[in-house]
Design an enzyme around this catalytic site. Structure first.
Site, mmCIF file in Angstrom:
data_model
loop_
_atom_site.group_PDB
_atom_site.id
_atom_site.type_symbol
_atom_site.label_atom_id
_atom_site.label_comp_id
_atom_site.label_asym_id
_atom_site.label_seq_id
_atom_site.Cartn_x
_atom_site.Cartn_y
_atom_site.Cartn_z
ATOM 1 N N CYS A 2 0.849 -1.187 0.000
ATOM 2 C CA CYS A 2 0.000 0.000 0.000
ATOM 3 C C CYS A 2 0.887 1.240 0.000
ATOM 4 O O CYS A 2 2.087 1.169 0.184
ATOM 5 C CB CYS A 2 -0.866 0.014 1.262
ATOM 6 S SG CYS A 2 -1.788 -1.487 1.506
ATOM 7 N N ARG A 27 1.528 1.616 -5.933
ATOM 8 C CA ARG A 27 1.768 0.656 -4.846
ATOM 9 C C ARG A 27 0.492 -0.110 -4.495
ATOM 10 O O ARG A 27 0.522 -1.104 -3.792
ATOM 11 C CB ARG A 27 2.300 1.374 -3.609
ATOM 12 C CG ARG A 27 3.602 2.115 -3.820
ATOM 13 C CD ARG A 27 3.994 2.875 -2.589
ATOM 14 N NE ARG A 27 4.246 1.966 -1.478
ATOM 15 C CZ ARG A 27 5.430 1.388 -1.253
ATOM 16 N NH1 ARG A 27 6.431 1.635 -2.060
ATOM 17 N NH2 ARG A 27 5.594 0.563 -0.252
ATOM 18 N N TRP A 74 -3.753 -1.839 -1.283
ATOM 19 C CA TRP A 74 -3.739 -3.105 -2.028
ATOM 20 C C TRP A 74 -4.178 -4.140 -1.012
ATOM 21 O O TRP A 74 -3.437 -4.484 -0.096
ATOM 22 C CB TRP A 74 -2.343 -3.402 -2.567
ATOM 23 C CG TRP A 74 -2.265 -4.632 -3.423
ATOM 24 C CD1 TRP A 74 -2.818 -4.821 -4.653
ATOM 25 C CD2 TRP A 74 -1.617 -5.863 -3.106
ATOM 26 N NE1 TRP A 74 -2.539 -6.067 -5.132
ATOM 27 C CE2 TRP A 74 -1.809 -6.745 -4.197
ATOM 28 C CE3 TRP A 74 -0.893 -6.300 -2.023
ATOM 29 C CZ2 TRP A 74 -1.288 -8.044 -4.231
ATOM 30 C CZ3 TRP A 74 -0.371 -7.590 -2.048
ATOM 31 C CH2 TRP A 74 -0.587 -8.438 -3.135
ATOM 32 N N ASN A 100 0.987 0.152 6.125
ATOM 33 C CA ASN A 100 1.404 -0.665 4.990
ATOM 34 C C ASN A 100 2.118 -1.877 5.567
ATOM 35 O O ASN A 100 3.083 -1.733 6.315
ATOM 36 C CB ASN A 100 2.349 0.118 4.065
ATOM 37 C CG ASN A 100 2.912 -0.773 2.959
ATOM 38 O OD1 ASN A 100 2.256 -1.723 2.544
ATOM 39 N ND2 ASN A 100 4.126 -0.487 2.524
ATOM 40 N N GLY A 101 1.603 -3.067 5.250
ATOM 41 C CA GLY A 101 2.226 -4.294 5.760
ATOM 42 C C GLY A 101 1.151 -5.282 6.162
ATOM 43 O O GLY A 101 -0.008 -5.146 5.792
ATOM 44 N N GLU A 488 11.052 -13.868 -19.491
ATOM 45 C CA GLU A 488 10.723 -12.479 -19.130
ATOM 46 C C GLU A 488 9.675 -11.908 -20.087
ATOM 47 O O GLU A 488 8.720 -11.248 -19.675
ATOM 48 C CB GLU A 488 11.985 -11.627 -19.130
ATOM 49 C CG GLU A 488 11.761 -10.146 -18.956
ATOM 50 C CD GLU A 488 10.991 -9.769 -17.696
ATOM 51 O OE1 GLU A 488 10.808 -10.628 -16.804
ATOM 52 O OE2 GLU A 488 10.541 -8.609 -17.624
ATOM 53 N N LYS A 492 5.980 -10.371 -19.058
ATOM 54 C CA LYS A 492 5.547 -9.029 -19.474
ATOM 55 C C LYS A 492 4.176 -9.086 -20.144
ATOM 56 O O LYS A 492 3.273 -8.328 -19.834
ATOM 57 C CB LYS A 492 6.563 -8.412 -20.458
ATOM 58 C CG LYS A 492 7.850 -7.924 -19.851
ATOM 59 C CD LYS A 492 7.764 -6.607 -19.160
ATOM 60 C CE LYS A 492 7.511 -6.657 -17.688
ATOM 61 N NZ LYS A 492 8.297 -7.475 -16.805
ATOM 62 N N GLU A 495 1.319 -10.113 -17.579
ATOM 63 C CA GLU A 495 0.943 -9.219 -16.474
ATOM 64 C C GLU A 495 0.304 -7.927 -16.953
ATOM 65 O O GLU A 495 -0.398 -7.277 -16.183
ATOM 66 C CB GLU A 495 2.125 -8.937 -15.565
ATOM 67 C CG GLU A 495 3.262 -8.155 -16.172
ATOM 68 C CD GLU A 495 4.346 -7.862 -15.149
ATOM 69 O OE1 GLU A 495 4.040 -7.697 -13.960
ATOM 70 O OE2 GLU A 495 5.515 -7.821 -15.549
ATOM 71 N N HIS A 511 8.853 -32.469 -26.129
ATOM 72 C CA HIS A 511 8.651 -33.412 -25.014
ATOM 73 C C HIS A 511 7.310 -33.193 -24.329
ATOM 74 O O HIS A 511 7.170 -33.410 -23.133
ATOM 75 C CB HIS A 511 9.809 -33.266 -24.017
ATOM 76 C CG HIS A 511 11.123 -33.615 -24.617
ATOM 77 N ND1 HIS A 511 11.521 -34.910 -24.866
ATOM 78 C CD2 HIS A 511 12.098 -32.823 -25.115
ATOM 79 C CE1 HIS A 511 12.705 -34.906 -25.447
ATOM 80 N NE2 HIS A 511 13.080 -33.651 -25.601
ATOM 81 N N LYS A 608 3.345 -2.760 -7.361
ATOM 82 C CA LYS A 608 4.709 -2.570 -7.849
ATOM 83 C C LYS A 608 5.717 -3.376 -7.030
ATOM 84 O O LYS A 608 6.702 -3.860 -7.543
ATOM 85 C CB LYS A 608 5.109 -1.097 -7.806
ATOM 86 C CG LYS A 608 6.517 -0.819 -8.318
ATOM 87 C CD LYS A 608 6.727 -1.305 -9.747
ATOM 88 C CE LYS A 608 8.131 -1.096 -10.231
ATOM 89 N NZ LYS A 608 8.359 -1.783 -11.529
HETATM 90 C C1 AGP Z 1 7.770 -7.477 -12.899
HETATM 91 O O1 AGP Z 1 7.252 -6.956 -14.106
HETATM 92 C C2 AGP Z 1 6.705 -7.741 -11.886
HETATM 93 N N1 AGP Z 1 6.009 -6.557 -11.570
HETATM 94 C C3 AGP Z 1 7.193 -8.523 -10.678
HETATM 95 O O2 AGP Z 1 7.433 -9.825 -11.133
HETATM 96 C C4 AGP Z 1 8.479 -8.010 -9.989
HETATM 97 O O3 AGP Z 1 9.579 -8.189 -10.832
HETATM 98 C C5 AGP Z 1 8.695 -8.837 -8.720
HETATM 99 O O4 AGP Z 1 7.593 -8.613 -7.865
HETATM 100 C C6 AGP Z 1 9.993 -8.495 -7.991
HETATM 101 O O5 AGP Z 1 9.980 -7.151 -7.585
HETATM 102 P P1 AGP Z 1 11.351 -6.527 -7.016
HETATM 103 O O6 AGP Z 1 12.345 -6.538 -8.124
HETATM 104 O O7 AGP Z 1 10.977 -5.144 -6.574
HETATM 105 O O8 AGP Z 1 11.785 -7.397 -5.863
#
Ligand code: AGP
Length: 613
Positions: A2, A27, A74, A100-101, A488, A492, A495, A511, A608
């Site tokens: 958050c 966030r 969040w 936050n937490g 990767e 992308k 998500e 396989h 994020k």
């Molecule tokens: C990446 O596009 C994602 N948003 C997510 O996988 C992110 O890389 C992951 O949560 C790790 O975050 P960090 O690098 O801040 O630890």
């Protein structure tokens, strides 16, 4: 994760708080709320949905208080709703808290408070905090000028889990008390104005004198003073850091979305990350760390531990680290590593990658590794982030603030800095011939310009995005480092476009997964290693014969008769190719998401940084 903000000073708090929340929405953004103190009461407004909906509430403009706290959520405990939104007040409405937490023992605390006569209205863990503070406040001597701080201190001592909290009270309306454990918190100061936030960009418009709190810090803030207390409530001296980057770098600068801006910032970000660590003709210079040869020569294994994109950066650099140091490298997911009792010891080097430096699983994995005697290096993009306060050494990427939830420039900067680290290790160990190292160093210095060239080539990507944005499944194939990029690229796409996607080693398809290939399905192939060219081409032909349409990202010569859609990228050493080959695929994911009319920067269900387990 958050976003929380706070303010106390000579101005009206509400516009400052709302502006701070808007900057922190990456966030978390399923509900938001604000509380100010005025006319001897706490005025609190909350709304399900985005910060703009809170801002549009008619009563917002009537908030006149010069002290306040606010929150964008969040959800972790309790669905998104105005009742579950923060701030949360105690039952008597004399204390308000944003958090936050996660409070892991909130049920136990709730039972204790319920037995003490308190009642609750939300489904959240957070609501126990203001009531617990109220409980302890009335256990304190009413003439004690630290009564507020002491009550907060006792309350957080009871809590288990993670928190960054801000507390205001009607009993002491000229103070905000804050505390942090495992979740980030900063305090900005400018004359008689004090600003509090989860993250620096939220307050950088107001000041660049910023305290970055440590775990365990407890702070009382008035408009004139910021007073830090240690665990025994002794006052401790702290100096604010002077932040050099400006808030503009956290704005969109004319781009439609943060993600597109951050994709196009990669040449500069990579150049900044190289910085003074690599100067033509010299050895790599890592003044962030000093790892002696006698330690490094005893390292039997390197673990790279991270989540998501950061873990994919680890996959991409495993080959170059192993090639230059002859030390085996294992890449692991933080949430797995921290619970599987890894076979590590003082001869294992742990490298934790985290753009935000706040990912709970990665921080926990690093702490576990330290307890087992391993040396730990954190790779992070956020100065002073939690992970940097736990690691033995920290190496910063200098990508600048990465606001879009989907990580792009951090990924290429992580690969760049870890490639430099591999060269640094090789120079310390003397395990590699100078000509190989010189070739790689020159290639790294050329990466920014090669990324720029790659970013110019977008027409085919946009066209292809229009062809595939309604598809249900899209596959990415690659061998070696190209497979790391396929992983990767697939993340992308998933998500930010919500299209199901998977990445496979090209040689693995036959396989089993090739059963998924049917007429007109989309397969994206990545081919940058000349040694694997023929094998990769034949794997892709296997899917074409089964009806797939392909898009190839390559720096090799391919037959246009076989592959009608090819994105050519600049040639680069195969060990460095992920920095270049990912670029078109970041753009592909972006344009597919735009074709679908989605919010690229704030995809559904995501945040994020995942500061909870
Ligand atoms: C990446 O596009 C994602 N948003 C997510 O996988 C992110 O890389 C992951 O949560 C790790 O975050 P960090 O690098 O801040 O630890």
């Amino acid at each position: 994760m958050c976003g929380i903000v706070g303010y106390i000073g000579n101005s009206k708090a509400s516009p400052i708080l709302i502006d701070g929340l808007l900057k922190l929405e990456y966030r978390g953004y399923d509900s938001a709320g604000i509380a100010t103190i005025e006319d001897h009461k706490i005025k609190c407004l909350k709304h399900k949905g985005r910060v703009k909906e809170l801002q549009a509430m008619p009563d917002i403009s009537s908030l006149e208080g010069h002290i306040g706290i606010a929150h964008t959520r969040w959800a972790t405990h309790g669905k998104p709703s105005s009742t579950n939104a923060h701030p949360h007040l105690d039952e008597s409405k004399n204390f308000a808290v944003v958090h936050n937490g996660i409070i892991e023992n909130y049920i136990e605390v709730k039972e204790f408070l319920t037995s003490a006569g308190y009642h609750f209205i939300s489904q959240t863990d957070t609501e126990v905090i203001p009531n617990l503070i109220h409980y302890y406040y009335f256990k304190e001597d009413e003439n004690d000028n630290l009564r507020f701080v002491k009550a907060v201190k006792k309350a957080i001592s009871y809590l288990k889990g993670s928190y960054a909290i801000e507390v205001i009270s009607l009993f002491e309306p000229d103070k905000i008390v804050v505390a942090r454990k495992d979740s980030p918190l900063v305090i900005g100061t400018q004359d008689d104005e004090k600003y509090i936030a989860s993250d620096i960009p939220a307050i950088l418009d107001h000041t660049n004198n910023i305290y970055i709190l440590n775990d365990g810090d407890l702070v009382q803030i008035s408009s004139k003073y910021v007073t830090f207390y240690d665990a025994n409530l002794n006052v401790i001296e702290r100096k604010p850091e002077v932040i050099t980057w400006n808030s503009k770098s956290a704005d969109k600068n004319g781009y439609e979305d943060f993600m597109l801006k951050e994709i196009y910032e990669q040449p500069v970000a990579i150049r900044e990350t190289i910085g003074t660590r690599l100067i033509q003709g010299e050895n790599c210079n890592f003044n962030d760390i000093s790892i002696p040869k006698e330690y490094l020569s005893k390292v039997s294994r390197i673990y790279i531990v991270a989540c998501g994109t950061a873990m994919h950066a680890g996959l991409a650099v495993k080959p170059i680290i192993e090639r230059l140091t002859s030390i085996p490298v294992e890449v692991d997911i933080s949430s797995e590593f921290r619970y599987r009792n890894p076979l590590i010891d003082k001869n294992t080097l742990i490298i934790c990658i985290s753009q935000s430096g706040e990912t709970a699983d990665t921080i926990a994995a690093l702490k576990n590794a330290k307890q087992m005697g391993s040396m730990t290096i954190a790779i992070s993009n956020v100065i002073g982030s939690s992970i940097t306060r736990e690691a033995d050494y920290t190496i910063y990427t200098h990508a600048g603030p990465e606001i879009a939830v989907a990580s792009t420039k951090a990924y290429t900067c992580q690969i760049t800095v870890l490639s430099l680290l591999a060269i640094y290790f090789a120079e310390v160990l003397g395990t590699e011939r100078q000509e190989i190292l010189s070739t790689l160093k020159n290639e790294i210095l050329e990466l920014p310009s090669k990324v720029s060239i790659t970013l110019e080539n977008t027409e085919l990507i946009k066209k292809f995005a229009k062809r595939i944005y309604q598809e249900k499944d899209i596959f990415f194939l690659g061998r070696g480092t190209d497979y790391a990029v396929a992983r990767e690229a697939s993340l992308k796409l998933k998500e930010i476009s919500y299209i199901h996607s998977d990445a496979y080693q090209s040689g693995e398809l036959k396989h089993g997964p090739i059963a998924l290939i049917e007429d007109n399905i989309t397969v994206v192939g990545i081919i940058t290693d000349r040694r694997l060219l023929d094998k990769s081409v034949s794997n892709l032909q296997e899917v074409i014969t089964r009806g797939a349409k392909t898009l190839i990202v390559t720096n090799q010569e391919l037959d246009k008769q076989i592959f009608p859609d090819i994105i050519n990228i600049p040639k680069v050493h195969p060990l460095l190719s992920p920095v270049i080959s990912i670029i078109p695929l970041q753009l592909l994911a972006y344009y597919v998401s735009k074709e679908k009319g989605l919010d690229v920067d704030k995809p559904r269900n995501l945040a994020k940084s995942v500061t909870v387990e």
